[in-house]
Scaffold this motif. Structure first.
Motif, short mmCIF file in Angstrom:
data_model
loop_
_atom_site.label_atom_id
_atom_site.label_comp_id
_atom_site.label_asym_id
_atom_site.label_seq_id
_atom_site.Cartn_x
_atom_site.Cartn_y
_atom_site.Cartn_z
N GLY A 86 -16.55 -4.54 -25.67
CA GLY A 86 -17.45 -4.12 -26.74
C GLY A 86 -18.86 -4.61 -26.54
N LEU A 87 -19.60 -4.60 -27.63
CA LEU A 87 -21.05 -4.85 -27.59
C LEU A 87 -21.39 -6.34 -27.63
CD1 LEU A 87 -22.05 -2.15 -30.26
CD2 LEU A 87 -22.11 -1.90 -27.76
N ALA A 88 -22.50 -6.69 -27.00
CA ALA A 88 -23.03 -8.06 -27.08
C ALA A 88 -24.51 -8.01 -26.74
CB ALA A 88 -22.31 -8.97 -26.09
N ILE A 89 -25.24 -9.03 -27.21
CA ILE A 89 -26.62 -9.24 -26.76
C ILE A 89 -26.51 -10.20 -25.58
CG2 ILE A 89 -28.95 -10.01 -27.41
CD1 ILE A 89 -28.11 -7.93 -29.41
N PRO A 90 -26.98 -9.79 -24.38
CA PRO A 90 -26.81 -10.66 -23.22
C PRO A 90 -27.41 -12.05 -23.42
CG PRO A 90 -27.62 -8.51 -22.55
CD PRO A 90 -27.66 -8.53 -24.05
N ALA A 91 -26.67 -13.06 -22.92
CA ALA A 91 -27.16 -14.45 -22.98
C ALA A 91 -26.66 -15.13 -21.71
CB ALA A 91 -26.62 -15.14 -24.23
N TYR A 92 -27.34 -14.82 -20.60
CA TYR A 92 -26.88 -15.33 -19.31
C TYR A 92 -27.79 -16.42 -18.75
CZ TYR A 92 -23.81 -11.29 -19.54
OH TYR A 92 -22.85 -10.37 -19.94
N GLY A 93 -28.64 -16.95 -19.59
CA GLY A 93 -29.46 -18.07 -19.14
C GLY A 93 -30.67 -17.67 -18.31
N GLY A 94 -31.01 -16.38 -18.29
CA GLY A 94 -32.21 -15.94 -17.56
C GLY A 94 -32.55 -14.54 -18.00
N PRO A 95 -33.82 -14.16 -17.91
CA PRO A 95 -34.21 -12.82 -18.36
C PRO A 95 -33.66 -11.73 -17.43
CG PRO A 95 -36.09 -13.96 -17.42
CD PRO A 95 -34.95 -14.93 -17.39
N LEU A 96 -33.26 -10.61 -18.01
CA LEU A 96 -32.82 -9.45 -17.24
C LEU A 96 -33.99 -8.48 -17.15
CD1 LEU A 96 -29.37 -9.16 -19.05
CD2 LEU A 96 -29.68 -9.72 -16.63
N PRO A 97 -34.08 -7.69 -16.06
CA PRO A 97 -35.24 -6.80 -15.90
C PRO A 97 -35.37 -5.76 -17.00
CG PRO A 97 -33.84 -6.79 -13.92
CD PRO A 97 -33.15 -7.63 -14.93
N PHE A 98 -34.28 -5.52 -17.75
CA PHE A 98 -34.30 -4.46 -18.77
C PHE A 98 -34.16 -5.04 -20.18
CE2 PHE A 98 -29.85 -5.24 -18.47
CZ PHE A 98 -29.66 -5.46 -17.11
N ASP A 99 -34.45 -6.34 -20.34
CA ASP A 99 -34.45 -6.96 -21.68
C ASP A 99 -35.56 -6.36 -22.54
OD1 ASP A 99 -32.35 -8.73 -21.63
OD2 ASP A 99 -33.55 -10.40 -20.84
N PRO A 100 -35.45 -6.31 -23.87
CA PRO A 100 -34.25 -6.64 -24.65
C PRO A 100 -33.26 -5.47 -24.61
CG PRO A 100 -36.00 -5.95 -26.11
CD PRO A 100 -36.56 -5.88 -24.72
N CYS A 101 -31.99 -5.78 -24.75
CA CYS A 101 -30.99 -4.71 -24.67
C CYS A 101 -29.72 -5.11 -25.40
CB CYS A 101 -30.66 -4.43 -23.20
SG CYS A 101 -29.92 -5.82 -22.37
N VAL A 102 -28.89 -4.11 -25.65
CA VAL A 102 -27.52 -4.36 -26.12
C VAL A 102 -26.61 -3.92 -24.99
CG1 VAL A 102 -25.75 -3.76 -27.81
CG2 VAL A 102 -28.12 -4.03 -28.55
N GLU A 103 -25.70 -4.81 -24.62
CA GLU A 103 -24.79 -4.56 -23.50
C GLU A 103 -23.41 -4.17 -23.99
OE1 GLU A 103 -23.98 -8.21 -21.34
OE2 GLU A 103 -22.65 -7.18 -19.93
N ILE A 104 -22.70 -3.36 -23.19
CA ILE A 104 -21.27 -3.19 -23.43
C ILE A 104 -20.54 -3.75 -22.21
CG2 ILE A 104 -21.19 -0.75 -22.62
CD1 ILE A 104 -19.15 -0.41 -25.11
#
Ligand SMILES: CC(C)(COP(=O)(O)OP(=O)(O)OC[C@H]1O[C@@H](n2cnc3c(N)ncnc32)[C@H](O)[C@@H]1OP(=O)(O)O)[C@@H](O)C(=O)NCCC(=O)NCCS
Length: 196
Positions: A86-104
């Motif tokens: 399901g859905l989550a707001i990414p929290a991987y300890g570093g910025p992603l190139p496509f932030d902000p986003c909602v991930e599945i």
């Protein structure tokens, strides 16, 4: 301003599944999932029981703050823990190139693989995300070589552009699990698909 409070991760039933928030009693299921080498093939670390417990506590906190955090998938008939999807707001300890986003995202016990469980759960959360939460876009990503996961993204109608491949933050570039693919699904694409 009047703000309507909605439950962003309600307990729901699909054809074969119960989808719901995490609870502390999911710990045994999560430990089993996180220590299975088949499940962890494309993850850099296999969390210990203690690390899974910390991860579950973080998930409880994130679902409190964000409203959702990769909801649990349960077998509707037996109540067994099958994993999460399901859905989550990414929290991987570093910025992603496509932030902000909602991930599945998804991770299921191998006994369930190949039966369309991930697609069934993900389809529900995409519909909920676009129609109820009014999200404009949902993304998914995985290591280039995780073809099972990429197949799920394709079956969900998500679009892939090789120009958006990226190195995962914090992973050495020479590491085989560094390079990732990104799939996107916009609300417009989703609605077009739904309406045939
Ligand atoms: C990825 C995962 C959630 C898929 O769950 P699932 O319930 O088996 O998914 P589905 O049955 O809905 O769809 C799987 C599809 O992948 C296909 N597939 C399986 N193995 C494949 C492979 N090696 N290469 C390409 N496609 C493959 C299946 O045939 C199926 O497609 P089809 O219905 O067109 O035949 C599950 O394999 C899993 O938990 N993997 C380990 C954790 C993981 O890697 N998570 C993703 C991290 S980003």
């Amino acid at each position: 301003m009047v703000e309507t409070l909605i439950d962003k991760c309600p307990r729901v039933e699909t054809e074969r599944l119960v989808l719901r928030k995490w609870q502390m009693s999911d710990l045994d299921g999560l430990i089993k999932l996180n220590t299975d080498p088949r499940v962890m093939e494309f993850f850099r670390k296999r969390p210990s029981a203690e690390e899974s417990e910390s991860a579950l506590k973080r998930a409880l906190q994130r679902q409190e703050e964000d409203g959702f955090c990769f909801p649990v998938v349960e077998d509707k008939q037996t109540g067994a823990f099958l994993g999460y999807c399901g859905l989550a707001i990414p929290a991987y300890g570093g910025p992603l190139p496509f932030d902000p986003c909602v991930e599945i995202g998804w991770q299921l016990i191998p006994e369930t693989w190949g039966k369309g469980i991930a697609v069934e759960a993900a389809n529900f959360w995409l519909g909920f995300g676009f129609e109820t939460l009014q999200l404009n876009e949902v993304v998914a990503f995985t290591v280039v070589q995780n073809h099972k996961s990429r197949r799920v993204m394709e079956k969900l109608g998500m679009a892939y552009d090789p120009a958006e491949d990226f190195d995962f933050p914090g992973v050495p570039v020479e590491h085989p699990l560094c390079r990732h693919v990104l799939y996107r699904l916009s609300k417009k694409m989703y609605l077009e698909c739904e309406n045939g």
